[in-house]
Design a protein around this motif. Sequence first.
Motif: not given
Length: 308
Positions: A8-15, A36-40, A45-53
């Motif tokens: 589920a990881l993607d380069g945009h979210s990691m950037h 926007t802050k909404t996009v951030i 939210t996606k990364l929190r779900s992946v890393f459970q943190d």
Amino acid sequence: MKDHDYLALDGHSMHVFLTVLEQGSIASAANKLGITKTVIGQCLTKLRSVFQDPLFVRTGGQEIVATARAENLGERMRVVLSEMQQLTATPVFKPQQAVLHFTVGTNHFLRDIVLPEWYRQVATEVKEFSLHTITAEVPSLALLRTGKADVLLSPVAPEGVDILYKRLFIDQSRCFFDGNVRETPRTLADFRQARYIGLHLPEGQRAGSITAPILRELEQQVAVRVPNVWDMASFMRGSDLLAIAPSMLRIEALAEFSAIIPPFNLPPVQLFMLWHTRHQSDSAHQWLRSQLETAVAHVMQRAKSVKT
């Protein structure tokens, strides 16, 4: 974390994550990235779900601080993004560092006169080079489609959208003969009364390769057929046989024989370099093709310097 969550990881979210980590503020990160802050928030939210943190927690008001897990992930994500950037970058081909293995399908004559020059030319430029040849008077396109050959040198332009080609030269035919045995044929009658030596082509290729009416007529006078041009010399030597062949054969294969321009029009002899579309953008393949063009140009220059 499930084993498959990393997909589920993607380069945009990691950037986005790294920008928030560096800025220490969602608002500042949004301003720097122009989003926007909404996009951030969606990315985090996606990364929190992946890393459970939670990754970032508020310290009071609008201020946030990275968790220990986030700090650790930051260093590793920078490495991953750097590798992703290199993965998508156009590779720069450096001949002096290259180890190349190449297979060429071609006829006997071109194999013996063009490929040695090409090999020497390439071998002096690269770290390591190995060359394999597959010989046939008209190499099959199946060699390219199955990956058995990287390039074909053929007198026939290909058919099929998956095969690309470039014409390397246009040559004219000459009449070769042993001037120590027979007189020079000068008239059309002389040619019609002569006996010839020709190449033995696979079933179906001969009819397609003879387009000029005069050649179809003289084809009936072929007394000897051989598999390649080197064998032609053996039979012509000391005989009255004639051979209608490309003038570039004057360089080596038929260099010992007399050669004249026939008193009738013949279609030009062409040479094409063929390759499969899957190799079109490969930088090493492009370089080798350019080197092959140069080698053929050198051979043709030598042929032009030989007087008829």
